[in-house]
Design a protein around this motif. Sequence first.
Motif, mmCIF file in Angstrom:
data_model
loop_
_atom_site.group_PDB
_atom_site.id
_atom_site.type_symbol
_atom_site.label_atom_id
_atom_site.label_comp_id
_atom_site.label_asym_id
_atom_site.label_seq_id
_atom_site.Cartn_x
_atom_site.Cartn_y
_atom_site.Cartn_z
ATOM 1 N N UNK A 184 0.832 -1.204 0.000
ATOM 2 C CA UNK A 184 0.000 0.000 0.000
ATOM 3 C C UNK A 184 0.866 1.254 0.000
ATOM 4 N N UNK A 185 1.899 1.268 0.813
ATOM 5 C CA UNK A 185 2.760 2.454 0.878
ATOM 6 C C UNK A 185 3.420 2.730 -0.469
ATOM 7 N N UNK A 186 3.833 1.676 -1.152
ATOM 8 C CA UNK A 186 4.497 1.830 -2.445
ATOM 9 C C UNK A 186 3.523 2.320 -3.516
ATOM 10 N N UNK A 187 2.351 1.714 -3.582
ATOM 11 C CA UNK A 187 1.401 2.038 -4.646
ATOM 12 C C UNK A 187 0.731 3.385 -4.451
ATOM 13 N N UNK A 188 0.613 3.821 -3.226
ATOM 14 C CA UNK A 188 -0.070 5.091 -2.959
ATOM 15 C C UNK A 188 0.842 6.298 -3.155
ATOM 16 N N UNK A 189 2.099 6.050 -3.454
ATOM 17 C CA UNK A 189 3.030 7.140 -3.752
ATOM 18 C C UNK A 189 3.137 7.311 -5.270
ATOM 19 N N UNK A 190 2.871 8.525 -5.743
ATOM 20 C CA UNK A 190 2.965 8.786 -7.181
ATOM 21 C C UNK A 190 4.397 8.628 -7.679
ATOM 22 N N UNK A 191 5.364 8.952 -6.831
ATOM 23 C CA UNK A 191 6.778 8.819 -7.181
ATOM 24 C C UNK A 191 7.509 8.146 -6.019
ATOM 25 N N UNK A 192 7.506 6.819 -5.963
ATOM 26 C CA UNK A 192 8.182 6.122 -4.858
ATOM 27 C C UNK A 192 9.666 6.479 -4.801
ATOM 28 N N UNK A 193 10.217 6.437 -3.593
ATOM 29 C CA UNK A 193 11.634 6.748 -3.409
ATOM 30 C C UNK A 193 12.533 5.709 -4.081
ATOM 31 N N UNK A 194 12.061 4.457 -4.105
ATOM 32 C CA UNK A 194 12.836 3.377 -4.700
ATOM 33 C C UNK A 194 11.889 2.243 -5.051
ATOM 34 N N UNK A 195 12.418 1.264 -5.770
ATOM 35 C CA UNK A 195 11.622 0.077 -6.074
ATOM 36 C C UNK A 195 11.278 -0.655 -4.775
ATOM 37 N N UNK A 196 10.129 -1.319 -4.768
ATOM 38 C CA UNK A 196 9.727 -2.107 -3.602
ATOM 39 C C UNK A 196 10.354 -3.495 -3.713
#
Length: 326
Positions: A88-100
Motif C-alpha cells: 500500500x505504501x508503495x502504490x499510494x506514492x505517485x513517485x516512490x523513493x525506490x523500487x519495492x
Amino acid sequence: MQLLTATCVVVACCVHSAVCADPFADFVEVMTLTAEYAGRYYDSVRSYFAETCDDRWIHDDLIGLSDHLNKKLYGQHLAQEGVMYFIARHLQSAEPDKALVLSFHGRTGTGKHYVSNIIAQHLYRKGLRSQFVHLISAAREFPHEERVPYYKDRLRAWIEFNIARCPRSIFIFAEMNKMPPGLIDTIAPYLDSYYTVGGVNYRKAIYIFLSTTAGDEITQYAFQHWWNGYPRKDISPTDVINIIFRTATSTKNELWNSEMVYRPMITAYIPFLPLEKSHVRRCIEDRMVARGYLVTDDTVESVMKEILFWPEREQVFSVIGCKISF
C-alpha cells in the motif's frame, strides 16, 4: 484528393478548434492534427483490446488484496500485515523513493508462492497471465555457479527490457535459496533510490524474492514460542526478522555477502511461520471446494492422515505446510 482534404479538415477540427475557424488552413497542419487524432484513437482502441501498461490493466486493488489475504491466508499474521503495509505504501506514492523489494522467507508450503499469486491477481487484471508479471525460477534459470558472469548479463538485459516496456512491472524470483551467491547483486542498481537509470524510471517496479533461507530457524523459534505456552499471534515481526537477517548474513546463501543486505536495498523481510493442524485443515477444505469435491469431516481427515507433522511426538507443525496434492 478533395474528398481526402475535406475529411482531414473535419477530423482536425475535432482535435483543434482553430482549424474550424479557418477550414482552408495549411494542409500540412491539417494532416499533422489528423495524424495526432488517429494516434490517440489507435492507442485508445489498442488499450481496450490488448494489455497495456496503464490503469485500464493495472488496477491496484488494495481493498480486494486486503480482503483476500484476510479470508484465505491462514496462520500468517506477520506476512499479511507486512505485505499490506509495504504494498500500500508503495502504490499510494505517485513517485516512490525506490523500487519495492520484499523478501519472503519460510519453509516449503507456508504460502510464499500463494501470496505472490494473490498480489499479482489484485494488481493486474490478468493476474499471473499479465505480460507485466514476471516469474523466474532461480533453480531452472541459473543452475550452474560457474556461469554467473553469463547469467549477470542475461539478468541485467531482462530487467532493463521489461522495465522499459512497463515501469510498473512485478518480478517474482522463486527458489532464491538456489541462486548462486553474488548473482542477485546484478539488479542492485535498479533497486536503489536513483530517479532514473539510462533515462528509465525503475522506482515503480516491485520485486519479490521467495526463499526457504531461515525457514528452519523460523520453525524452531515458532516451536519454542508454542512450547512456552504463548499465543501464536504474540510472535512479533522484529524477533523473526532478526532471525532471518542473522541467517542471511552468517551462512552461504543467495544473500550471503550481498550488497543488497548491507546497503540496504531490501525494503522488508517477510516471515512465513510454520502451519499448524488448524491451518492445514482449512487449506484442504479450500482446495477441495476449488476442485469441486464434496467437503466432509471424513474426507478432510483422510487427507490430514497423509501429512507428516513435526516434532514427531508433539505433532505441531506440518512438514510440507499446505503443499498438498490429491
